[in-house]
Each structure stands twice: as structure tokens, then as C-alpha cells.
Scaffold this motif. Structure first.
Motif, mmCIF file in Angstrom:
data_model
loop_
_atom_site.group_PDB
_atom_site.id
_atom_site.type_symbol
_atom_site.label_atom_id
_atom_site.label_comp_id
_atom_site.label_asym_id
_atom_site.label_seq_id
_atom_site.Cartn_x
_atom_site.Cartn_y
_atom_site.Cartn_z
ATOM 1 N N TRP A 61 -1.716 -25.556 31.137
ATOM 2 C CA TRP A 61 -2.316 -26.817 30.682
ATOM 3 C C TRP A 61 -3.678 -27.043 31.338
ATOM 4 C CZ3 TRP A 61 -1.330 -30.122 26.856
ATOM 5 C CH2 TRP A 61 -1.949 -31.363 26.887
ATOM 6 N N PRO A 89 3.907 -31.127 31.404
ATOM 7 C CA PRO A 89 3.661 -30.745 30.010
ATOM 8 C C PRO A 89 4.733 -29.775 29.527
ATOM 9 C CG PRO A 89 1.869 -29.991 31.459
ATOM 10 C CD PRO A 89 2.834 -30.716 32.301
ATOM 11 N N ASP A 99 3.409 -28.697 24.222
ATOM 12 C CA ASP A 99 2.140 -29.324 24.602
ATOM 13 C C ASP A 99 1.117 -28.262 24.993
ATOM 14 O OD1 ASP A 99 3.281 -31.842 24.260
ATOM 15 O OD2 ASP A 99 3.753 -32.058 26.387
ATOM 16 N N SER A 133 -0.215 -26.289 21.979
ATOM 17 C CA SER A 133 -1.165 -27.065 21.179
ATOM 18 C C SER A 133 -2.497 -27.266 21.912
ATOM 19 C CB SER A 133 -0.564 -28.417 20.799
ATOM 20 O OG SER A 133 -0.360 -29.206 21.956
ATOM 21 N N ASN A 134 -2.500 -27.130 23.229
ATOM 22 C CA ASN A 134 -3.714 -27.313 24.031
ATOM 23 C C ASN A 134 -4.552 -26.039 24.136
ATOM 24 O OD1 ASN A 134 -5.411 -28.918 25.792
ATOM 25 N ND2 ASN A 134 -4.516 -27.841 27.519
#
Length: 139
Positions: free
Chosen positions: A12, A49, A53, A56-57
Motif C-alpha cells: 500500500w 489495508p 485495497d 486497486s491501489n
């Protein structure tokens, strides 16, 4: 060993580098990379996260980068041999409050991980002989 939540935070935060950045750092003799501090990990606690998540990041170019896990992983994690007695495994989990335990073979290669949840669910299924010895992990 590294936990999934730690890996998700590292991804992340995009704590990875391209191959070119790694080569340049090595040529310059600089082995200091931009490490994520414990404060960043703490910032996400208890809501880390999720893998969805993280996915998608990430951008398309992120998939070509490398994440060096050595500074973050626990290289001294407790391990057990694959032929260890289940009663000893249970004792380790209870005495040390473990959540997972790495299982290694004779060559000390990782062949599996026992989790506390798996141990609790298999506890009802295993047979204990009259001496109090349980089954082996790898019969």
C-alpha cells in the motif's frame, strides 16, 4: 516470516523499487533504502489495508517493481521439524502464545505452517494414546 497485514501495508505504501533503482543504489554503494518505519505500521492498526485495497491501489508499472522483504521479516521465527510430536506442538502454542509455527524438513526447508486455528480444529480429531502422546505432523 512476514505477516499478511505487514505485506499489505508495504505494498500500500509502495515500498518497492524498480530494478534500475536497485542497480543504481548498488553501483553507488548505497545500501540504505527508504524503509517504512514502525510508525507507519502503527498508523494502520487495527484497520490494515486488505489485499483488494492493495490491488486497486497498484498501477500497471508497479507490477514490474521489486519489494525487498529482508528488513521487515522475522528471520528468527520459531520452527519445528516435520516429525515433531503434536503434543509438543500444542505445548509450544500454549506456552508461547503462538499464532503460527513454521514446519521444516530435514534440510531445514519450509514445508508448511501450522496455525493456531488449525491446531484447535484438529485437537478434537487427533487420537492420544495411553502414554499421552499425540500423532506426528507428518505420519
Amino acid at each position: 516470516m512476514i505477516l499478511r497485514r505487514q505485506l499489505c501495508i508495504l505494498l500500500w505504501e509502495k515500498a518497492f523499487e524498480s530494478q534500475e533503482e536497485i542497480q543504481m543504489r548498488c553501483k553507488l554503494g548505497s545500501f540504505d533504502q527508504n524503509l517504512i518505519s514502525w510508525k507507519v505500521f502503527y498508523k494502520y492498526y487495527p484497520r490494515n489495508p486488505t489485499i483488494q485495497d492493495v490491488i486497486s491501489n497498484l498501477t500497471f508499472s508497479d507490477y514490474d517493481k521489486v519489494l525487498d522483504l529482508r528488513p521487515y521479516m522475522n528471520s528468527g521465527a520459531l520452527t519445528v521439524h516435520h516429525s515433531v510430536n503434536m503434543s509438543r506442538v500444542h505445548l509450544l502454542f500454549r506456552a508461547l502464545g503462538l499464532r503460527h509455527l513454521t514446519v521444516v524438513n530435514t534440510a531445514n526447508n519450509v514445508i508448511g505452517i501450522i496455525t493456531r486455528q488449525e491446531l484447535c480444529s484438529s485437537e478434537e480429531e487427533r487420537d492420544i494414546d495411553e502414554d499421552g502422546h499425540g500423532n506426528f505432523i507428518n505420519p
